[in-house]
Structures are given as C-alpha cells and as structure tokens.
Design a protein around this motif. Structure first.
Motif, PDB file in Angstrom:
ATOM      1  N   ILE A   8      -1.179 -80.274  77.501  1.00 50.34           N
ATOM      2  CA  ILE A   8      -1.428 -79.425  76.346  1.00 50.34           C
ATOM      3  C   ILE A   8      -1.161 -80.206  75.072  1.00 50.34           C
ATOM      4  N   GLU A   9      -1.624 -79.687  73.944  1.00 48.05           N
ATOM      5  CA  GLU A   9      -1.359 -80.294  72.648  1.00 48.05           C
ATOM      6  C   GLU A   9      -0.159 -79.621  71.999  1.00 48.05           C
ATOM      7  N   ILE A  10       0.631 -80.430  71.321  1.00 54.49           N
ATOM      8  CA  ILE A  10       1.817 -79.956  70.603  1.00 54.49           C
ATOM      9  C   ILE A  10       1.596 -80.217  69.120  1.00 54.49           C
ATOM     10  N   ASP A  11       1.828 -79.205  68.302  1.00 54.92           N
ATOM     11  CA  ASP A  11       1.673 -79.328  66.851  1.00 54.92           C
ATOM     12  C   ASP A  11       2.960 -79.925  66.279  1.00 54.92           C
ATOM     13  N   ALA A  12       2.886 -81.171  65.809  1.00 60.62           N
ATOM     14  CA  ALA A  12       4.061 -81.844  65.257  1.00 60.62           C
ATOM     15  C   ALA A  12       4.234 -81.579  63.764  1.00 60.62           C
ATOM     16  N   GLY A  13       3.332 -80.802  63.168  1.00 62.30           N
ATOM     17  CA  GLY A  13       3.393 -80.552  61.736  1.00 62.30           C
ATOM     18  C   GLY A  13       2.658 -81.621  60.957  1.00 62.30           C
ATOM     19  N   GLY A  14       2.304 -81.290  59.726  1.00 65.20           N
ATOM     20  CA  GLY A  14       1.618 -82.257  58.874  1.00 65.20           C
ATOM     21  C   GLY A  14       0.247 -82.653  59.382  1.00 65.20           C
ATOM     22  N   ALA A  94      15.950 -91.764  67.134  1.00 68.08           N
ATOM     23  CA  ALA A  94      16.348 -90.622  67.963  1.00 68.08           C
ATOM     24  C   ALA A  94      16.254 -89.305  67.202  1.00 68.08           C
ATOM     25  N   ASP A  95      16.648 -89.305  65.931  1.00 64.76           N
ATOM     26  CA  ASP A  95      16.595 -88.056  65.166  1.00 64.76           C
ATOM     27  C   ASP A  95      15.161 -87.605  64.934  1.00 64.76           C
ATOM     28  N   ARG A  96      14.280 -88.550  64.674  1.00 61.84           N
ATOM     29  CA  ARG A  96      12.869 -88.182  64.500  1.00 61.84           C
ATOM     30  C   ARG A  96      12.284 -87.679  65.816  1.00 61.84           C
ATOM     31  N   SER A  97      12.674 -88.331  66.916  1.00 64.00           N
ATOM     32  CA  SER A  97      12.211 -87.873  68.228  1.00 64.00           C
ATOM     33  C   SER A  97      12.718 -86.467  68.511  1.00 64.00           C
ATOM     34  N   ALA A  98      13.963 -86.185  68.133  1.00 67.25           N
ATOM     35  CA  ALA A  98      14.508 -84.840  68.340  1.00 67.25           C
ATOM     36  C   ALA A  98      13.747 -83.807  67.519  1.00 67.25           C
ATOM     37  N   ALA A  99      13.323 -84.188  66.316  1.00 70.37           N
ATOM     38  CA  ALA A  99      12.512 -83.284  65.495  1.00 70.37           C
ATOM     39  C   ALA A  99      11.146 -83.053  66.141  1.00 70.37           C
ATOM     40  N   ASP A 100      10.531 -84.136  66.664  1.00 67.52           N
ATOM     41  CA  ASP A 100       9.254 -83.989  67.367  1.00 67.52           C
ATOM     42  C   ASP A 100       9.409 -83.067  68.573  1.00 67.52           C
ATOM     43  N   PHE A 101      10.512 -83.230  69.301  1.00 67.16           N
ATOM     44  CA  PHE A 101      10.716 -82.405  70.483  1.00 67.16           C
ATOM     45  C   PHE A 101      11.136 -80.981  70.107  1.00 67.16           C
ATOM     46  N   GLY A 102      11.680 -80.832  68.899  1.00 65.33           N
ATOM     47  CA  GLY A 102      11.895 -79.474  68.389  1.00 65.33           C
ATOM     48  C   GLY A 102      10.569 -78.762  68.200  1.00 65.33           C
ATOM     49  N   VAL A 129      18.360 -87.414  73.071  1.00 64.75           N
ATOM     50  CA  VAL A 129      17.436 -86.528  72.373  1.00 64.75           C
ATOM     51  C   VAL A 129      17.757 -85.067  72.686  1.00 64.75           C
ATOM     52  N   ALA A 130      18.080 -84.766  73.951  1.00 64.08           N
ATOM     53  CA  ALA A 130      18.450 -83.400  74.330  1.00 64.08           C
ATOM     54  C   ALA A 130      19.703 -82.954  73.583  1.00 64.08           C
ATOM     55  N   TYR A 131      20.672 -83.842  73.478  1.00 58.59           N
ATOM     56  CA  TYR A 131      21.896 -83.559  72.713  1.00 58.59           C
ATOM     57  C   TYR A 131      21.571 -83.268  71.251  1.00 58.59           C
ATOM     58  N   LEU A 132      20.705 -84.072  70.653  1.00 53.25           N
ATOM     59  CA  LEU A 132      20.330 -83.854  69.257  1.00 53.25           C
ATOM     60  C   LEU A 132      19.537 -82.566  69.085  1.00 53.25           C
ATOM     61  N   MET A 133      18.720 -82.221  70.063  1.00 56.87           N
ATOM     62  CA  MET A 133      18.006 -80.944  70.002  1.00 56.87           C
ATOM     63  C   MET A 133      18.999 -79.787  70.006  1.00 56.87           C
TER      64      MET A 133
END
Length: 233
Positions: A8-14, A94-102, A129-133
């Motif tokens: 599926i496609e995920i909307d990452a914003g922007g 890692a923080d950007r990845s956590a935002a993407d996974f958010g 990343v799970a911890y940051l999420m």
C-alpha cells in the motif's frame, strides 16, 4: 490462504508517498501493528514477520525504512548486502524515520481493516525507531527487539507514556551490556515498561535467516510479545 497481503501507499506529508507491506488476518480486521524492519529492508524475513503477526490476528504493516534513499531495498545479511545496509544506515536519521513511521501509523489507523489500538514492533535499528515512535506518541504501545542506539536517545525517555517491552540478547556485539543497563536504569520507573534478557544468544536471535538465530529465544520472545500486545491493545 489464512492471511492476505498487498503493498500500500503511505502519505508521508508534503506530497510525498512511500510503500508498506500490509498483511491482513483471516478475520479481515484486528488491532494494528507496525513492523519496523532491520537495516536489511522489507525483505523476505520482514514480510514473514508481518504475516506471522497477521496469523495472530493483527493488521500488520511493514513500511519501507529507506525510501528516501532507495525504495524497496531487499538485502541479505552477509557480504556486500551487509555493507550496503550499513552504508544506507549512515544516511538516515532515526528521528526523521520515526516521523515517517508515525505517518505510517496514521495510515494504519485509518484503514477500514484496523480496529482498536496499534503498536510498533521494531528490530535492531527498528527497535530504536519503535522507541522513538512511543516517545512521539504515534502508537499505543511499542516493542523493541535488541534496539540499537536507544542508550543515545534517553533524553526522550520521559516522553514515553505508553507501555513498552524490551528484548535484549546477552551476547550482543552491537549493544554492550553497559548500554542495556543505561536503558534499564532510565526507564525502570516507567509504568508499563518491561525488560527481558535472553542468556547465551546474540544480536539478531529472532531472525531465522541469520546465523545468530536461536529458536528457543525467538519463540519465547514472540510469545511474550503476543502476551504483551494482547494486554495493551
């Protein structure tokens, strides 16, 4: 088939979008689980992990971690593939990845097949990343299998207000016991946080495609993870 799968496609914003591998339980609906890959991509193993959680009744989504660098990476665990995985890891934050996974968590919540709460289950770098999420509040619970680098992100510990489960290997060449002790000390007082140690095993013990795989530890950790998720979701 007892589970069905699709990308599926995920909307990452922007205006940006990326892909995730979705596995649906036989019932068609269930609580959600974000599977956060190791550094080797949404490869056959990670897809099988998503399917394993779908077999347990969860709507499981494994997003593409490296999509900003290279889409749909699928790597093995040795030689040139390992070298490429480590090179890709150096290029991501890692923080950007956590935002993407958010964003992936928001996509999962919005799916008609998802009912109830969602959790993140991450492996290796994915454990961080799970911890940051969890710290960002994008999931209702999180599980970290041998999560690398968490000891360097303990400034986020007070933001973790959801239940969390940590699995650590005794002989982890990537995560020294001093780092494990730091994480335990910083999070020990948090309600709903649990730690399990696995004696005699190494980093990657959950992955049957790796030399470090340990069937007993893998089964034990999976059972504990399912018990944890059933109690918090």
């Amino acid at each position: 088939m007892s589970v069905t799968t699709r990308w599926i496609e995920i909307d990452a914003g922007g205006g940006e979008r990326y892909d995730g591998y979705l596995a649906l339980p036989r019932a068609g609906k269930g609580p959600g689980v974000i599977i956060v890959q190791e550094i080797f991509g949404v490869n056959a193993h990670i897809r099988s992990v998503a399917e394993q959680f779908a077999l347990a009744g969860y709507v499981a989504l494994a997003p593409d971690l490296f999509w900003r660098e290279e889409r749909r990476v699928e790597l093995g665990y040795e030689g040139a593939d390992r070298d490429k995985a480590l090179a890709l890891l150096k290029r991501i934050d890692a923080d950007r990845s956590a935002a993407d996974f958010g964003a992936a968590a928001a996509t999962l919540r919005a799916l008609p097949e998802t009912s109830g709460k969602i959790a993140a289950v991450g492996f290796c770098f994915g454990g961080q990343v799970a911890y940051l999420m969890a710290a960002h509040g994008s999931v209702d619970a999180a599980v970290a299998y041998y999560g690398g680098g968490i000891q360097n992100k303990l400034d986020k510990a007070d933001q973790v207000r959801v239940p969390m489960l940590f699995h650590y290997a005794e002989h982890d060449s990537s995560i020294p016991q001093t780092a494990v002790a730091q994480v335990k000390a910083r999070l020990a007082g948090h309600a709903g946080v649990q730690f399990f140690d696995y004696p005699g095993v190494a980093h990657g013990f959950n992955c049957s495609d790796r030399a470090a795989y340990d069937q007993h530890a893998s089964a034990l950790a999976h059972g504990r993870t399912l018990s944890f998720l059933s109690s918090v979701l």
